[in-house]
Design a protein around this motif. Structure first.
Motif, short mmCIF file in Angstrom:
data_model
loop_
_atom_site.label_atom_id
_atom_site.label_comp_id
_atom_site.label_asym_id
_atom_site.label_seq_id
_atom_site.Cartn_x
_atom_site.Cartn_y
_atom_site.Cartn_z
N ASP A 211 52.79 36.83 42.99
CA ASP A 211 52.55 37.14 44.41
C ASP A 211 53.55 38.15 44.94
O ASP A 211 53.66 38.35 46.15
CB ASP A 211 52.60 35.86 45.25
CG ASP A 211 53.96 35.18 45.17
OD1 ASP A 211 54.81 35.66 44.38
OD2 ASP A 211 54.18 34.19 45.89
N ASN A 212 54.29 38.79 44.03
CA ASN A 212 55.29 39.79 44.43
C ASN A 212 56.35 39.22 45.37
O ASN A 212 56.92 39.95 46.18
CB ASN A 212 54.63 40.98 45.09
CG ASN A 212 54.28 42.05 44.06
OD1 ASN A 212 55.11 42.35 43.18
ND2 ASN A 212 53.09 42.60 44.14
N SER A 213 56.59 37.93 45.29
CA SER A 213 57.69 37.35 46.07
C SER A 213 59.00 37.57 45.33
O SER A 213 59.02 37.81 44.11
CB SER A 213 57.43 35.86 46.32
OG SER A 213 57.51 35.14 45.10
N THR A 214 60.10 37.50 46.06
CA THR A 214 61.42 37.79 45.48
C THR A 214 62.36 36.63 45.77
O THR A 214 62.35 36.06 46.87
CB THR A 214 62.00 39.06 46.12
OG1 THR A 214 61.07 40.13 45.95
CG2 THR A 214 63.32 39.45 45.47
N VAL A 215 63.16 36.28 44.78
CA VAL A 215 64.18 35.25 44.98
C VAL A 215 65.52 35.95 45.23
O VAL A 215 65.98 36.75 44.41
CB VAL A 215 64.29 34.30 43.78
CG1 VAL A 215 65.43 33.31 44.00
CG2 VAL A 215 62.97 33.56 43.58
N LEU A 216 66.10 35.66 46.38
CA LEU A 216 67.37 36.26 46.79
C LEU A 216 68.45 35.20 46.80
O LEU A 216 68.22 34.09 47.27
CB LEU A 216 67.27 36.81 48.21
CG LEU A 216 66.73 38.21 48.44
CD1 LEU A 216 66.89 38.55 49.92
CD2 LEU A 216 67.48 39.22 47.60
N CYS A 217 69.64 35.56 46.35
CA CYS A 217 70.77 34.66 46.49
C CYS A 217 71.64 35.13 47.66
O CYS A 217 72.14 36.26 47.65
CB CYS A 217 71.59 34.64 45.20
SG CYS A 217 73.01 33.52 45.30
N ILE A 218 71.72 34.27 48.68
CA ILE A 218 72.50 34.60 49.88
C ILE A 218 73.57 33.53 50.06
O ILE A 218 73.24 32.36 50.22
CB ILE A 218 71.60 34.63 51.14
CG1 ILE A 218 70.42 35.58 50.92
CG2 ILE A 218 72.39 35.03 52.37
CD1 ILE A 218 69.28 35.35 51.89
N ASN A 219 74.81 33.93 50.01
CA ASN A 219 75.91 32.97 50.15
C ASN A 219 75.79 31.81 49.17
O ASN A 219 76.04 30.66 49.53
CB ASN A 219 75.96 32.40 51.59
CG ASN A 219 76.32 33.47 52.59
OD1 ASN A 219 77.09 34.39 52.28
ND2 ASN A 219 75.77 33.36 53.79
N THR B 285 73.14 30.46 47.86
CA THR B 285 71.89 29.69 47.89
C THR B 285 70.70 30.62 47.62
O THR B 285 70.67 31.76 48.11
CB THR B 285 71.71 29.03 49.27
OG1 THR B 285 72.90 28.31 49.60
CG2 THR B 285 70.52 28.08 49.25
N ASN B 286 69.75 30.13 46.86
CA ASN B 286 68.57 30.93 46.54
C ASN B 286 67.47 30.71 47.57
O ASN B 286 67.24 29.59 48.01
CB ASN B 286 68.04 30.56 45.15
CG ASN B 286 68.99 31.02 44.06
OD1 ASN B 286 69.82 31.90 44.28
ND2 ASN B 286 68.85 30.44 42.88
N HIS B 287 66.78 31.82 47.91
CA HIS B 287 65.66 31.75 48.84
C HIS B 287 64.54 32.62 48.32
O HIS B 287 64.78 33.75 47.91
CB HIS B 287 66.08 32.22 50.23
CG HIS B 287 67.21 31.44 50.82
ND1 HIS B 287 67.04 30.28 51.53
CD2 HIS B 287 68.54 31.66 50.79
CE1 HIS B 287 68.21 29.81 51.91
NE2 HIS B 287 69.15 30.63 51.48
N ASN B 288 63.32 32.07 48.36
CA ASN B 288 62.17 32.86 47.94
C ASN B 288 61.52 33.51 49.16
O ASN B 288 61.14 32.84 50.11
CB ASN B 288 61.16 31.96 47.22
CG ASN B 288 59.97 32.77 46.73
OD1 ASN B 288 59.22 33.32 47.53
ND2 ASN B 288 59.81 32.86 45.42
N LEU B 289 61.43 34.84 49.12
CA LEU B 289 60.84 35.57 50.25
C LEU B 289 59.51 36.17 49.82
O LEU B 289 59.42 36.82 48.77
CB LEU B 289 61.77 36.69 50.71
CG LEU B 289 63.07 36.25 51.37
CD1 LEU B 289 63.88 37.47 51.79
CD2 LEU B 289 62.78 35.37 52.58
#
Lengths: 254, 254
Positions: free
Chosen positions: B194-202, B204-208
């Motif tokens: 689905d072309n979503s991206t997992v980002l690590c911020i501080n 913690t991982n978040h899927n956008l």
DNA sequence: GTTTAAATTTAAGCATTCCTAACAAAAAAG
DNA sequence: CTTTTTTGTTAGGAATGCTTAAATTTAAAC
């Protein structure tokens, strides 16, 4: 909640009633003149505002603000005067420049934003003209009794505590002769012929007509009460000065 | 000079053209959707604005801003973005609170006042969302090429340089997961599904989702260019802190 | 106490800015 | 290349807020 136009009418009605002191019913003509619109437009708007619960209107007599109308009007006045103080004390505008700007901003400011500004300014109680700022609940600060110029005695010293900013031209004139809030003046003489007054400001004498003098209100020099303004204004001014002196270099754009 | 409504239309047309990059003619539907009004209202207004010289309109095709229209639109954008920066950096509002307030204030601000604010803020070049602020002549500051999230490579680090503030809900979500201008992120992975991206911020991982990610623009970490924002923002923040710490006691109301 | 003058309200109309519904043009689908 | 769908425009109508001109009510003058 009301539109810009409705806010202007409510504010005008409040201001007229406030000036008239005792006789608190306001006429269509007074409102029309203050807002520079036709009496017909005022008459229409008075009916709309009555239906909306802001005014009590007795046909052909006049209007009074209801509790809800008073609350709304005081909220608009609050927004206006907080913006005026912000403009002088933070952005450095002069007291004769702020009224017109605040007139616009007051209609575009949420309660949330006004509370932030109020907090930032340190919960000020008076605007740059010495007029009281209602608090968020519509309560006005206590004000010492002020003397219009006509009541000031010759030979005595006073400090300027309040100016009515009805006319920009007049405000500019006052600024030009050195008048400002808390400025010390000496009443030199009064001419019975036209009730004009000669004031000594910074060593120079100026003759003020009765009409012009009615816009000026004083406290006797040595009356500690005059600090009721300056405590707010000087504090805010200091903050602004610190800010401006702290400008780091290289922050300006390309 | 134009009314609030006309200003909103001109601003919307500018923003749509700005997003569309190349194809700079803007359609009635796009404007209607952005302003949440009917296409009929937009069609009418487009004709009025064309008659007034702000737009070139080809019937059934679309509109383009004239030079005069572009000048006016950039002036409105300037007012909006300067207010946004003032609200975050001086009054301490969060980046997701400022858009709605600025939307109101922008229509009630004289050129005179905007120049005072601009000077007070130190001639900032970017608003709290990383969007460029036109100068008084309508010139935009130079911007380094920014990468939308979809163009950021997995395994590499970036700093957030710009956020499109189309949706308040999305802005609140971004704030909640720790995103802010200049925050460092690590691109962990991307799902082809689905072309979503997992980002690590501080940490913690978040899927956008792809759609959410299209609102985020980055600069590679270690690219000195990212300072192009912070130089302005940190300076202004410092001034505000100095101000607030300087609060003298006894300045609050009765 | 009429008559006259002033203040207030109503009436008719205009400009903005929006709406929904009907119509026209352009683009997409078959 | 016609038909359908989408997009854009026009028509008619409503709300706001103003105008001038005509009534109406109150207040002032004689």
């Amino acid at each position: 909640m009301p539109t810009i136009s409705k806010e202007d009418y409510l504010k005008a009605i409040y201001r007229i009633a406030d000036e008239n002191e005792k006789e608190s019913t306001v006429t269509t003509s007074e409102v029309a003149e203050m807002l520079d619109v036709s009496k017909a437009a005022t008459s229409e708007m008075v009916q709309r505002l009555s239906e909306l619960g802001y005014l009590n209107h007795e046909r052909y007599k006049g209007v009074k603000l209801t509790d809800e109308g008073m609350r709304t009007a005081l909220n608009i006045i609050r927004r206006h005067r907080i913006w005026e103080l912000f403009l002088t004390d933070v952005l450095g505008l002069s007291w004769n420049e702020v009224h017109a700007e605040a007139e616009l901003l007051e209609h575009s400011t949420s309660d949330f934003l006004i509370e932030k500004l109020d907090e930032f300014l340190g919960h000020p109680r008076f605007n740059p003209h010495g007029e009281p700022i209602p608090d968020r609940n519509g309560n006005l600060p206590e004000q010492p009794a002020l003397l219009p110029l006509s009541c000031c005695e010759t030979g005595k010293e006073y400090r300027l505590a309040k100016v009515l900013d009805d006319s920009l031209e007049l405000m500019n004139y006052f600024t030009g002769i050195g008048l400002a809030l808390n400025v010390k003046v000496l009443v030199k003489s009064r001419l019975d012929y036209d009730n004009s007054t000669v004031l000594c400001i910074n060593g120079t004498n100026h003759n003020l007509s009765e009409k012009a003098g009615n816009n000026l209100f004083f406290l006797p020099e040595n009356d500690e009460g005059y600090f009721y303004h300056s405590r707010v204004h000087q504090g805010a001014r200091k903050k602004a000065e610190v800010k401006n002196s702290k400008k780091s270099p290289g922050r300006t754009g390309a």
